[in-house]
Design a protein around this motif. Structure first.
Motif, PDB file in Angstrom:
ATOM      1  N   ALA A  24      30.374-118.354 -17.583  1.00 47.79           N
ATOM      2  CA  ALA A  24      30.665-118.037 -18.940  1.00 47.79           C
ATOM      3  C   ALA A  24      29.457-117.102 -19.312  1.00 47.79           C
ATOM      4  O   ALA A  24      28.622-117.408 -20.267  1.00 47.79           O
ATOM      5  CB  ALA A  24      30.764-119.004 -19.874  1.00 47.79           C
ATOM      6  N   LEU A  58      29.120-116.503 -25.524  1.00 50.22           N
ATOM      7  CA  LEU A  58      29.675-117.565 -25.590  1.00 50.22           C
ATOM      8  C   LEU A  58      28.371-118.430 -26.059  1.00 50.22           C
ATOM      9  O   LEU A  58      28.235-119.835 -25.812  1.00 50.22           O
ATOM     10  CB  LEU A  58      30.359-118.041 -24.493  1.00 50.22           C
ATOM     11  N   ALA A  66      27.132-121.582 -23.887  1.00 46.74           N
ATOM     12  CA  ALA A  66      28.149-122.069 -22.746  1.00 46.74           C
ATOM     13  C   ALA A  66      27.550-121.997 -21.450  1.00 46.74           C
ATOM     14  O   ALA A  66      28.149-122.627 -20.574  1.00 46.74           O
ATOM     15  CB  ALA A  66      29.314-121.556 -23.218  1.00 46.74           C
ATOM     16  N   SER A  67      26.914-121.074 -20.958  1.00 44.53           N
ATOM     17  CA  SER A  67      26.693-120.393 -19.596  1.00 44.53           C
ATOM     18  C   SER A  67      25.659-121.602 -19.107  1.00 44.53           C
ATOM     19  O   SER A  67      25.622-121.834 -17.755  1.00 44.53           O
ATOM     20  CB  SER A  67      26.020-119.198 -19.580  1.00 44.53           C
ATOM     21  N   GLU A 119      24.754-113.148 -25.275  1.00 44.26           N
ATOM     22  CA  GLU A 119      25.908-113.671 -24.695  1.00 44.26           C
ATOM     23  C   GLU A 119      26.927-113.906 -25.807  1.00 44.26           C
ATOM     24  O   GLU A 119      26.675-114.446 -26.796  1.00 44.26           O
ATOM     25  CB  GLU A 119      25.443-115.004 -23.788  1.00 44.26           C
TER      26      GLU A 119
END
Length: 211
Positions: free
Chosen positions: A56, A46, A49-50, A44
């Motif tokens: 995200a 980010l 952040a998801s 990922e």
């Protein structure tokens, strides 16, 4: 990710902003299809952040495809306006695109979240258990993450740029694909220098590594 066209190698590229999808030369697909690139589909962009923002979820793979496309557009403009007189603009553009595509090969799972943890353990010469961490204890690892997140990552640590260079330098198939795509005999060595932030041409770093 939608790749709407395959264009012949070395052919001119239209830079109209309303062109749908992303165009890739067939020789670039040899880079995209390499297992080191395909691994990025599972990382990922980010980090964690998801877990807070469910949307995200884009990946390092999508980021890398997009980065080379932005590089293509930027260099297409620069190549018709101003460039050093001692370079081949077409080959230079391919080198920059290949670097933009491959620059994140060395990322850890969860991207930058894990990098300072790995750097901390590496500089201390420790593995998880030797550092007093219980591999099964989530709170131990979260505490370590919180502790090292505020510290600068040592330049000598196993940062993702260095790992990307090691992945490229250790894979003959990937090196051959780079040489085929860029079309110059020293393409891989120049790409390795650029991935690690070392180059004699300042504009290369401005395009690859600046804000």
């Amino acid at each position: 990710l939608e790749i709407s066209h395959l264009i012949p190698d070395r052919s001119p590229v239209d830079i109209r902003p309303n062109l749908p999808g992303i165009e890739l030369e067939r020789s670039m697909l040899h880079l995209v299809d390499h297992p080191a690139m395909q691994r990025l589909r599972r990382l990922e962009q980010l980090g964690a952040a998801s877990l807070v923002f469910p949307g995200a979820t884009h990946t390092r793979f999508a980021h890398s495809i997009g980065a080379q496309e932005i590089m293509r557009r930027v260099w297409s403009h620069l190549a018709i306006t101003r460039q050093p007189s001692d370079i081949d603009p077409a080959a230079e553009g391919r080198l920059l695109r290949a670097t933009a595509l491959l620059h994140d090969l060395g990322h850890y799972p969860l991207s930058h979240v894990v990098e300072p943890i790995a750097a901390h353990l590496n500089t201390q010469g420790l593995c998880g258990s030797a550092a007093g961490l219980d591999p099964q204890s989530e709170s131990d690892w979260l505490q370590l993450a919180a502790t090292v997140a505020s510290r600068p990552v040592p330049s000598s640590a196993l940062n993702h740029e260095r790992l990307a260079a090691e992945i490229i330098a250790g894979d003959a198939t990937l090196e051959a694909a780079i040489e085929e795509y860029v079309g110059t005999p020293d393409a891989t060595s120049e790409l390795l220098e650029l991935v690690q932030g070392r180059t004699t041409r300042r504009y290369r770093l401005q395009l690859i590594a600046s804000e």
